[in-house]
Write a protein that holds these residues in place. Structure first.
Motif, PDB file in Angstrom:
ATOM      1  N   UNK A   1       0.839  -1.197   0.000  1.00 49.52           N
ATOM      2  CA  UNK A   1       0.000   0.000   0.000  1.00 49.52           C
ATOM      3  C   UNK A   1       0.869   1.240   0.000  1.00 49.52           C
ATOM      4  N   UNK A   2       0.587   2.150  -0.933  1.00 48.87           N
ATOM      5  CA  UNK A   2       1.304   3.410  -0.976  1.00 48.87           C
ATOM      6  C   UNK A   2       0.581   4.442  -0.117  1.00 48.87           C
TER       7      UNK A   2
ATOM      8  N   UNK B   1     -10.235  -2.024   1.423  1.00 48.56           N
ATOM      9  CA  UNK B   1     -10.282  -0.632   1.855  1.00 48.56           C
ATOM     10  C   UNK B   1     -10.237  -0.509   3.378  1.00 48.56           C
ATOM     11  N   UNK B   2     -10.978  -1.358   4.074  1.00 43.01           N
ATOM     12  CA  UNK B   2     -10.965  -1.321   5.543  1.00 43.01           C
ATOM     13  C   UNK B   2      -9.566  -1.636   6.065  1.00 43.01           C
ATOM     14  N   UNK B   3      -8.906  -2.608   5.463  1.00 39.07           N
ATOM     15  CA  UNK B   3      -7.545  -2.963   5.883  1.00 39.07           C
ATOM     16  C   UNK B   3      -6.580  -1.820   5.622  1.00 39.07           C
ATOM     17  N   UNK B   4      -6.705  -1.153   4.488  1.00 36.36           N
ATOM     18  CA  UNK B   4      -5.837  -0.018   4.170  1.00 36.36           C
ATOM     19  C   UNK B   4      -5.992   1.096   5.212  1.00 36.36           C
ATOM     20  N   UNK B   5      -7.243   1.442   5.517  1.00 38.65           N
ATOM     21  CA  UNK B   5      -7.492   2.508   6.484  1.00 38.65           C
ATOM     22  C   UNK B   5      -7.027   2.117   7.879  1.00 38.65           C
TER      23      UNK B   5
ATOM     24  N   UNK C   1       2.290  -7.344  11.212  1.00 37.30           N
ATOM     25  CA  UNK C   1       2.666  -7.265   9.805  1.00 37.30           C
ATOM     26  C   UNK C   1       1.727  -6.355   9.023  1.00 37.30           C
ATOM     27  N   UNK C   2       0.627  -5.929   9.651  1.00 39.47           N
ATOM     28  CA  UNK C   2      -0.382  -5.105   9.003  1.00 39.47           C
ATOM     29  C   UNK C   2      -1.630  -5.905   8.681  1.00 39.47           C
ATOM     30  N   UNK C   3      -2.786  -5.267   8.748  1.00 32.39           N
ATOM     31  CA  UNK C   3      -4.032  -5.957   8.433  1.00 32.39           C
ATOM     32  C   UNK C   3      -4.146  -6.224   6.935  1.00 32.39           C
ATOM     33  N   UNK C   4      -3.664  -5.313   6.090  1.00 27.95           N
ATOM     34  CA  UNK C   4      -3.749  -5.533   4.646  1.00 27.95           C
ATOM     35  C   UNK C   4      -2.957  -6.761   4.205  1.00 27.95           C
TER      36      UNK C   4
ATOM     37  N   UNK D   1      -4.880 -14.224   3.345  1.00 24.80           N
ATOM     38  CA  UNK D   1      -6.081 -15.045   3.542  1.00 24.80           C
ATOM     39  C   UNK D   1      -6.857 -15.186   2.239  1.00 24.80           C
ATOM     40  N   UNK D   2      -6.941 -14.091   1.506  1.00 25.93           N
ATOM     41  CA  UNK D   2      -7.670 -14.102   0.236  1.00 25.93           C
ATOM     42  C   UNK D   2      -6.996 -15.029  -0.775  1.00 25.93           C
ATOM     43  N   UNK D   3      -5.677 -14.941  -0.842  1.00 28.71           N
ATOM     44  CA  UNK D   3      -4.940 -15.798  -1.772  1.00 28.71           C
ATOM     45  C   UNK D   3      -5.090 -17.262  -1.403  1.00 28.71           C
TER      46      UNK D   3
END
Length: 233
Positions: free
Chosen positions: A1-2, A127-131, A195-198, A204-206
């Motif tokens: 994420x940038x 989006x929720x993970x990014x925020x 490690x971050x939520x994103x 998990x998605x992969x």
């Protein structure tokens, strides 16, 4: 994420999805989406408990959002996807990080909606993970929560996909669709996702997508059943 800067205004980006502050030029897209998604969104819209309170215009809403961001109490982004034209995007929803408290609390609450025509693509969990990651690493918050009506199955799936911890039922927590409504509360702390939520969500998605792919049963005994792919509001 940038992440473009650490103070407001801030834009967050992953792939073709961008979270950016709303602009006055978004009014037409905003009004079209709200009209097209009225039945989809109205049951979950926050409302004022003050009788006769007039809804804010789009321009008033944008000004209020920017004032709250400058005050450090609430941050609101438009969810946008890259358009075909270079440098342009399409507004597809809204996400906010509100109720921000510092001091001994260091917490905030995320709320969101997405155009129904874009639902089911994993955009809202992303989006929720990014925020949330920006809240932890940009603002230095310790805890982020999401409060969802028990009847809102699409939003409950977002919390499930992200692996948020359920904390229980809050009675008459928010005024939504004209009445005080119960909400289920979900939360995550910075320590739970070092490690971050994103990155955790993407992993998990992969894994879910990989488990759902058809395999050659002649060479792979004990093939697992289908695993639903990412979806949700």
């Amino acid at each position: 994420m940038d992440v473009s800067g650490s103070l407001w205004p801030v834009a967050l980006r992953h792939g073709t999805l961008t979270l950016r502050p709303l602009r006055r030029g978004d009014r037409r897209a905003w009004e079209e989406q709200r009209a097209a998604n009225r039945d989809w969104l109205t049951p979950w819209d926050a409302t004022s408990p003050v009788p006769g309170a007039a809804p804010a215009s789009f321009a008033q809403m944008v000004r209020w959002q920017h004032r709250q961001a400058r005050a450090g109490t609430s941050y609101t982004w438009g969810m946008a996807l890259d358009d075909d034209a270079p440098g342009r995007d399409r507004l597809i929803g809204l996400l906010s990080l509100g109720g921000v408290q510092h001091g001994s609390v260091m917490s905030g609450a995320v709320g969101y909606w997405i155009d129904r025509r874009q639902a089911g693509r994993g955009l809202t969990p992303t989006a929720v993970a990014m925020a949330t990651d920006w809240a932890f690493h940009g603002l230095g918050l310790h805890r982020v929560e999401v409060n969802i009506r028990p009847e809102n199955t699409a939003s409950l799936r977002v919390a499930e996909k992200l692996g948020l911890r359920e904390e229980g039922l809050r009675r008459a927590y928010l005024h939504v669709d004209g009445a005080w409504r119960d909400h289920l509360s979900f939360a995550v702390t910075a320590e739970e996702v070092p490690e971050g939520l994103l990155p955790r969500w993407l992993a998990r998605r992969e894994a879910a997508a990989g488990a759902a792919e058809p395999r050659d049963t002649a060479h792979t005994p004990g093939v697992a059943g289908d695993v639903p792919g990412p979806s949700g509001r």
